[in-house]
Design a protein around this motif. Structure first.
Motif, PDB file in Angstrom:
ATOM      1  N   ARG A 136       0.829  -1.210   0.000  1.00  0.00           N
ATOM      2  CA  ARG A 136       0.000   0.000   0.000  1.00  0.00           C
ATOM      3  C   ARG A 136       0.866   1.264   0.000  1.00  0.00           C
ATOM      4  NH1 ARG A 136      -3.259  -3.240   3.569  1.00  0.00           N
ATOM      5  NH2 ARG A 136      -5.308  -3.659   2.595  1.00  0.00           N
ATOM      6  N   LEU A 137       1.961   1.218   0.760  1.00  0.00           N
ATOM      7  CA  LEU A 137       2.873   2.365   0.808  1.00  0.00           C
ATOM      8  C   LEU A 137       3.488   2.620  -0.567  1.00  0.00           C
ATOM      9  CD1 LEU A 137       4.438   4.501   2.418  1.00  0.00           C
ATOM     10  CD2 LEU A 137       6.125   2.725   2.982  1.00  0.00           C
ATOM     11  N   VAL A 138       3.931   1.550  -1.214  1.00  0.00           N
ATOM     12  CA  VAL A 138       4.525   1.679  -2.550  1.00  0.00           C
ATOM     13  C   VAL A 138       3.500   2.200  -3.551  1.00  0.00           C
ATOM     14  CG1 VAL A 138       5.480   0.363  -4.491  1.00  0.00           C
ATOM     15  CG2 VAL A 138       6.304  -0.069  -2.171  1.00  0.00           C
ATOM     16  N   LYS A 139       2.268   1.701  -3.467  1.00  0.00           N
ATOM     17  CA  LYS A 139       1.221   2.161  -4.390  1.00  0.00           C
ATOM     18  C   LYS A 139       0.931   3.654  -4.189  1.00  0.00           C
ATOM     19  CE  LYS A 139      -1.878   1.422  -7.579  1.00  0.00           C
ATOM     20  NZ  LYS A 139      -3.005   0.484  -7.367  1.00  0.00           N
ATOM     21  N   ARG A 140       0.919   4.133  -2.939  1.00  0.00           N
ATOM     22  CA  ARG A 140       0.668   5.552  -2.679  1.00  0.00           C
ATOM     23  C   ARG A 140       1.796   6.433  -3.218  1.00  0.00           C
ATOM     24  NH1 ARG A 140      -1.498   3.901   2.434  1.00  0.00           N
ATOM     25  NH2 ARG A 140       0.497   4.334   3.451  1.00  0.00           N
ATOM     26  N   MET A 141       3.015   5.902  -3.189  1.00  0.00           N
ATOM     27  CA  MET A 141       4.155   6.672  -3.709  1.00  0.00           C
ATOM     28  C   MET A 141       4.027   6.885  -5.217  1.00  0.00           C
ATOM     29  SD  MET A 141       7.203   4.914  -1.479  1.00  0.00           S
ATOM     30  CE  MET A 141       8.514   5.861  -2.241  1.00  0.00           C
ATOM     31  N   GLY A 142       3.418   5.924  -5.907  1.00  0.00           N
ATOM     32  CA  GLY A 142       3.113   6.104  -7.323  1.00  0.00           C
ATOM     33  C   GLY A 142       4.268   5.963  -8.285  1.00  0.00           C
ATOM     34  N   ASN A 143       5.439   5.548  -7.808  1.00  0.00           N
ATOM     35  CA  ASN A 143       6.597   5.373  -8.693  1.00  0.00           C
ATOM     36  C   ASN A 143       6.465   4.054  -9.454  1.00  0.00           C
ATOM     37  OD1 ASN A 143       9.294   4.497  -9.578  1.00  0.00           O
ATOM     38  ND2 ASN A 143      10.027   6.293  -8.465  1.00  0.00           N
ATOM     39  N   PRO A 144       6.332   4.088 -10.800  1.00  0.00           N
ATOM     40  CA  PRO A 144       6.127   2.851 -11.578  1.00  0.00           C
ATOM     41  C   PRO A 144       7.238   1.831 -11.376  1.00  0.00           C
ATOM     42  CG  PRO A 144       5.698   4.789 -12.933  1.00  0.00           C
ATOM     43  CD  PRO A 144       6.316   5.284 -11.661  1.00  0.00           C
TER      44      PRO A 144
ATOM     45  N   LYS B 147     -10.708  -3.891  -5.628  1.00  0.00           N
ATOM     46  CA  LYS B 147      -9.444  -3.778  -6.347  1.00  0.00           C
ATOM     47  C   LYS B 147      -8.306  -4.411  -5.538  1.00  0.00           C
ATOM     48  CE  LYS B 147     -11.159  -0.985  -9.564  1.00  0.00           C
ATOM     49  NZ  LYS B 147     -11.197  -1.318 -10.998  1.00  0.00           N
ATOM     50  N   PRO B 148      -7.338  -5.041  -6.210  1.00  0.00           N
ATOM     51  CA  PRO B 148      -6.146  -5.523  -5.488  1.00  0.00           C
ATOM     52  C   PRO B 148      -5.280  -4.352  -5.059  1.00  0.00           C
ATOM     53  CG  PRO B 148      -5.890  -5.845  -7.851  1.00  0.00           C
ATOM     54  CD  PRO B 148      -7.288  -5.361  -7.648  1.00  0.00           C
ATOM     55  N   ILE B 149      -4.348  -4.604  -4.178  1.00  0.00           N
ATOM     56  CA  ILE B 149      -3.548  -3.517  -3.608  1.00  0.00           C
ATOM     57  C   ILE B 149      -2.610  -2.891  -4.636  1.00  0.00           C
ATOM     58  CG2 ILE B 149      -1.779  -2.955  -1.885  1.00  0.00           C
ATOM     59  CD1 ILE B 149      -2.997  -5.111  -0.093  1.00  0.00           C
ATOM     60  N   LEU B 150      -1.904  -3.712  -5.416  1.00  0.00           N
ATOM     61  CA  LEU B 150      -0.913  -3.172  -6.343  1.00  0.00           C
ATOM     62  C   LEU B 150      -1.413  -3.043  -7.778  1.00  0.00           C
ATOM     63  CD1 LEU B 150       2.551  -4.753  -5.408  1.00  0.00           C
ATOM     64  CD2 LEU B 150       1.866  -2.367  -5.244  1.00  0.00           C
TER      65      LEU B 150
END
Length: 352
Positions: free
Chosen positions: A193-201, A280-283
């Motif tokens: 979730r943290l990585v998804k919020r950061m939005g870096n592909p 929706k899935p997390i990533l």
């Protein structure tokens, strides 16, 4: 022999790996397609899971070598048919070919239909499991290729009251199970979730690979610990019509993987195409799930063929992949995996 505790631990390892992967990546871990994709069109999904499977074999070899599966080549007795003798080169080739052809036509194997499909209560998977179980039990009963336990002194449904295998490996099995639960249900979701919020592909792709690798690791470890990679335990499970050879160990997988999955997946996983817009899935952007319940003739035939191949050697795609990861030269499982890939590809070309 019946190994209830080891099979329970293995089942729980599989359960947390497939559920965490589903919740985070939104995909089923189906080894029949993963093996083919890894060979001909590698993706983050297939590469990460296969790498995790490889790491699991190395971990077991290092810390629990006594339960490591052995895929040795046997020589058929004089006058016998080597294609039908479990463990011969001919048997591995025939088994791999039938499993490859059958899983392509049948759209899945034990991981896709038995674990994921039944967890979603898909009618299509109920039919598939019924077909490959029927043909698997039938071929094992006809060939009588199950193995007697303790030299025939005890029925295979008996268990060791001293739990000697468990006692020898419990110092690794129980911590591994604890790590799997914490990692799969706490650590991975939080970090994802943290990585998804950061939005870096780029970071998202790295995390997706890590999720697949860790899920493959725990799934592979679960397959080995539960006994799914031991051919004579699989043949023992399929020896349902020969009670003295019947080993119920693998039934524990159905109880402790499918039942928890059913309740968790019903709450968090889309149950219809309409729900895919809400859940929706997390990533990933969306769940990659098939909701079709069509069971055409080729689907039924494919699963019957898969069951025949499974019952010939006691090997399905997941354990076959583990065997290939353990192979250091041209030996038994290399024959099986190449035959599998060849026949899967032929079926894909013919029935595309």
């Amino acid at each position: 022999m019946f190994t209830p505790v080891e099979s329970l631990i293995g089942a729980l390892l599989i359960q947390c790996s497939v559920t965490s992967y589903m919740l985070i990546q939104g995909q089923v871990i189906g080894f029949s397609s993963i093996i083919y994709t890894m060979a001909f069109a590698p993706s983050i999904h297939s590469t990460s899971i296969v790498f995790g499977i490889y790491l699991s074999t190395q971990f077991i070899a290092r810390y629990m070598m006594h339960i490591l599966p052995v895929f040795a080549l046997f020589t058929a007795p004089d006058g016998s048919n080597p294609w039908l003798i479990s463990g011969t080169m001919e048997n591995y080739v025939l088994s791999g070919g039938l499993v490859g052809f059958g899983t392509c036509l049948g759209c899945g194997c034990t991981s896709g239909h038995f674990i994921a499909g039944l967890s979603r209560l898909r009618w299509r998977s109920v039919v598939a499991v019924g077909c490959f179980m029927f043909s698997g039990v039938a071929i094992v009963s006809v060939l009588d290729n199950g193995i007697t336990c303790v030299g025939g002194k005890l029925p295979c449904y008996a268990y060791d009251p001293g739990f000697h295998v468990l006692k020898h490996n419990q110092h690794v099995m129980f911590p591994l199970l604890g790590v799997a639960f914490v990692h799969s249900y706490l650590w991975l979701p939080v970090v994802s979730r943290l990585v998804k919020r950061m939005g870096n592909p780029w970071l998202i792709k790295v995390q997706q690979f890590y999720v697949g690798m860790s899920s493959g690791f725990f799934f592979g470890s679960g397959l080995i610990v539960s006994g799914m990679t031991v051919y004579y335990k699989v043949l023992g499970f399929l020896s349902m019509l020969r009670l003295e050879k019947f080993d119920p160990s693998l039934m524990i997988i159905a109880v402790f993987v499918i039942i928890p999955n059913y309740f968790i997946w019903k709450k968090f996983i889309p149950q219809s195409k309409l729900e895919c817009s809400v859940k929706k899935p997390i990533l990933a952007e969306s769940y990659q799930l098939n909701f079709s319940n069509r069971t055409p003739f080729k689907f039924i035939i494919g699963n019957l063929i898969f069951g025949l191949g499974w019952g010939l050697a006691g090997i399905c795609p997941g354990p076959g992949l583990i065997g290939a990861c353990l192979s250091s030269k041209i030996d038994s499982m290399v024959y099986w995996i190449f035959s599998y890939l060849g026949c899967y590809t032929i079926a894909k070309k013919i029935f595309k």
